[in-house]
Design an enzyme around this catalytic site. Structure first.
Site, short mmCIF file in Angstrom:
data_model
loop_
_atom_site.label_atom_id
_atom_site.label_comp_id
_atom_site.label_asym_id
_atom_site.label_seq_id
_atom_site.Cartn_x
_atom_site.Cartn_y
_atom_site.Cartn_z
N GLU A 15 0.79 -1.25 0.00
CA GLU A 15 0.00 0.00 0.00
C GLU A 15 0.82 1.29 0.00
OE1 GLU A 15 -2.60 -0.42 3.40
OE2 GLU A 15 -3.76 -2.01 2.47
N ASN A 55 2.07 -5.48 -3.00
CA ASN A 55 0.66 -5.78 -2.67
C ASN A 55 -0.11 -4.48 -2.46
OD1 ASN A 55 -1.25 -7.93 -1.90
ND2 ASN A 55 -1.17 -7.06 0.16
N GLU A 99 -6.24 -10.81 -0.68
CA GLU A 99 -7.06 -10.48 0.51
C GLU A 99 -8.54 -10.37 0.14
OE1 GLU A 99 -5.47 -7.11 2.69
OE2 GLU A 99 -3.40 -7.68 2.24
C1 XIL Z 1 -6.02 -6.03 8.90
C2 XIL Z 1 -6.36 -7.19 9.83
O1 XIL Z 1 -7.32 -8.01 9.20
C3 XIL Z 1 -6.87 -6.67 11.15
O2 XIL Z 1 -7.03 -7.74 12.08
C4 XIL Z 1 -5.90 -5.63 11.73
O3 XIL Z 1 -6.46 -5.07 12.90
C5 XIL Z 1 -5.63 -4.54 10.72
O4 XIL Z 1 -5.14 -5.12 9.52
N1 XIL Z 1 -4.94 -4.53 4.11
C6 XIL Z 1 -3.92 -5.34 4.55
C7 XIL Z 1 -4.10 -6.17 5.76
O5 XIL Z 1 -2.89 -5.45 3.86
O6 XIL Z 1 -2.90 -6.37 6.47
C8 XIL Z 1 -5.16 -5.60 6.69
O7 XIL Z 1 -5.39 -6.53 7.73
C9 XIL Z 1 -6.43 -5.30 5.91
C10 XIL Z 1 -6.17 -4.29 4.82
#
Ligand code: XIL
Length: 339
Positions: free
Chosen positions: A134, A183, A252
């Site tokens: 990100e 990513n 994701e």
């Molecule tokens: C999220 C997790 O799911 C949560 O449990 C945590 O509190 C915050 O992070 N993008 C990503 C992930 O790359 O690492 C994030 O995961 C969701 C958004």
């Protein structure tokens, strides 16, 4: 019927999920879903820097090691997540930077050390590493840089755009066999043009030409039924990386919608979402299936009760394949039929 992982095995595709280490080997139903349904796992949180190094110099690999050995016992491959990100950083790091006790030169050394510590610890055990997460700007970010990165990003603002390529160089030295991924979200499937997807593509192309060791792009796939999404566009956005020799993955996937917040089953408020939610999962998987360089399809959250969505997006939920009682939803059987 066969599990998602088993159904995808003959076509060399891995199906995965993000694993919550507070539940693995604690909640039996949760644990058996992870063990039986999936052929790859991603630690939802335990490979993030705040967990790995809560106190400077004191490394905590225990929960991540536990997931890696669980995966090995169940013939699952591990996606490492993530080495360079602006969120879930240790307090000592962000405090040190903001009060000036950590200079930019020291910050660079600290990041390099972190990547060698973590990627080195798991050397040989990680299939795909999300090296950087990100760093590109969204349409709503106020300070995009000429190459499309977010000028306000913690790493980019302190260390410059070159830090992202350096992170890949360091990760490759620390673990030469892992596939190194960039990513991000909003980089595939949005209808019409998407400047962010194009900026990531142009950056990957240019750093590959300079010999930077980047072998993959992860498309997070956090969708919401209220926004436009096109499976055909996603397929195009994934497919173009093949000409660069770069693999892709859905990393994701989840599809959220507005839900009755008083209903423990997270029933959608708009009954059409009962169809839109599995449909968008189906479109995402089909795009990956249509692109031979798409290595894996990972869902973010084993079940609706465990998903990050209700805690982050007010009033939304219903985002995963299994309901709050860990029973399979339509989205699950839809993906099963796709495989
Ligand atoms: C999220 C997790 O799911 C949560 O449990 C945590 O509190 C915050 O992070 N993008 C990503 C992930 O790359 O690492 C994030 O995961 C969701 C958004």
């Amino acid at each position: 019927a066969d599990s998602l992982g088993a159904l995808a095995a003959p076509i060399n595709l891995r199906i995965g999920n993000a694993v919550n280490m507070d539940k693995l080997n604690v909640d039996a139903t949760y644990t058996s879903l992870v063990a039986n349904q999936y052929s790859t796992v991603t630690p939802e949180n335990v490979m993030k820097w705040e967990v790995i190094e809560p106190t400077q110099g004191q490394l905590n690999f225990a929960p991540a090691d536990q997931l890696v050995s669980f995966a090995q016992q169940h013939n699952q491959l591990v996606r490492g997540h993530t080495l360079l990100w602006h969120n879930q950083l240790p307090g000592w790091l962000t405090t040190g930077v903001s009060n000036g006790t950590i200079s930019n030169a020291q910050l660079r050394d600290i990041l390099k050390r972190h990547i060698f510590d973590e990627a080195g610890h798991f050397r040989g055990k990680i299939w795909q590493w999300d090296v950087a997460n990100e760093v590109f700007a969204n349409a709503w970010d106020p300070n995009p840089l000429p190459n499309g990165m977010n000028g306000d990003n913690f790493w980019v603002s302190h260390l410059g755009v070159g830090i992202v390529a350096d992170a890949f160089r360091w990760a490759h030295q620390a673990d030469p066999h892992a596939l190194l991924f960039y990513n991000d979200f909003n980089i595939g499937g949005e209808d019409g043009t998407n400047a962010k997807a194009d900026a990531v593509y142009a950056w990957v192309k240019s750093v590959r030409a300079q010999g930077v060791p980047i072998q993959g792009v992860g498309n997070q796939g956090h969708l919401d039924t209220q926004y436009g999404f096109s499976g055909a566009k996603l397929q195009d956005d994934l497919a173009r990386y093949a000409s660069l020799g770069v693999k892709v993955a859905i990393t994701e996937a989840d599809v959220r919608t507005f839900v009755e917040t008083t209903d423990s089953l997270q029933t959608p408020t708009d009954s059409l979402a009962q169809f839109a939610q599995p449909f968008e999962f189906d479109q995402m998987l089909k795009a990956c299936l249509a692109v031979s360089s798409c290595l894996s399809f990972t869902i973010w959250g084993v079940d609706d009760a465990d998903s990050w969505v209700p805690g982050v997006f007010t009033g939304e939920g219903y985002a995963t394949l299994h309901d709050t009682n860990l029973q399979p939803k339509t989205a699950y059987t839809t993906l099963q039929q796709d495989l």
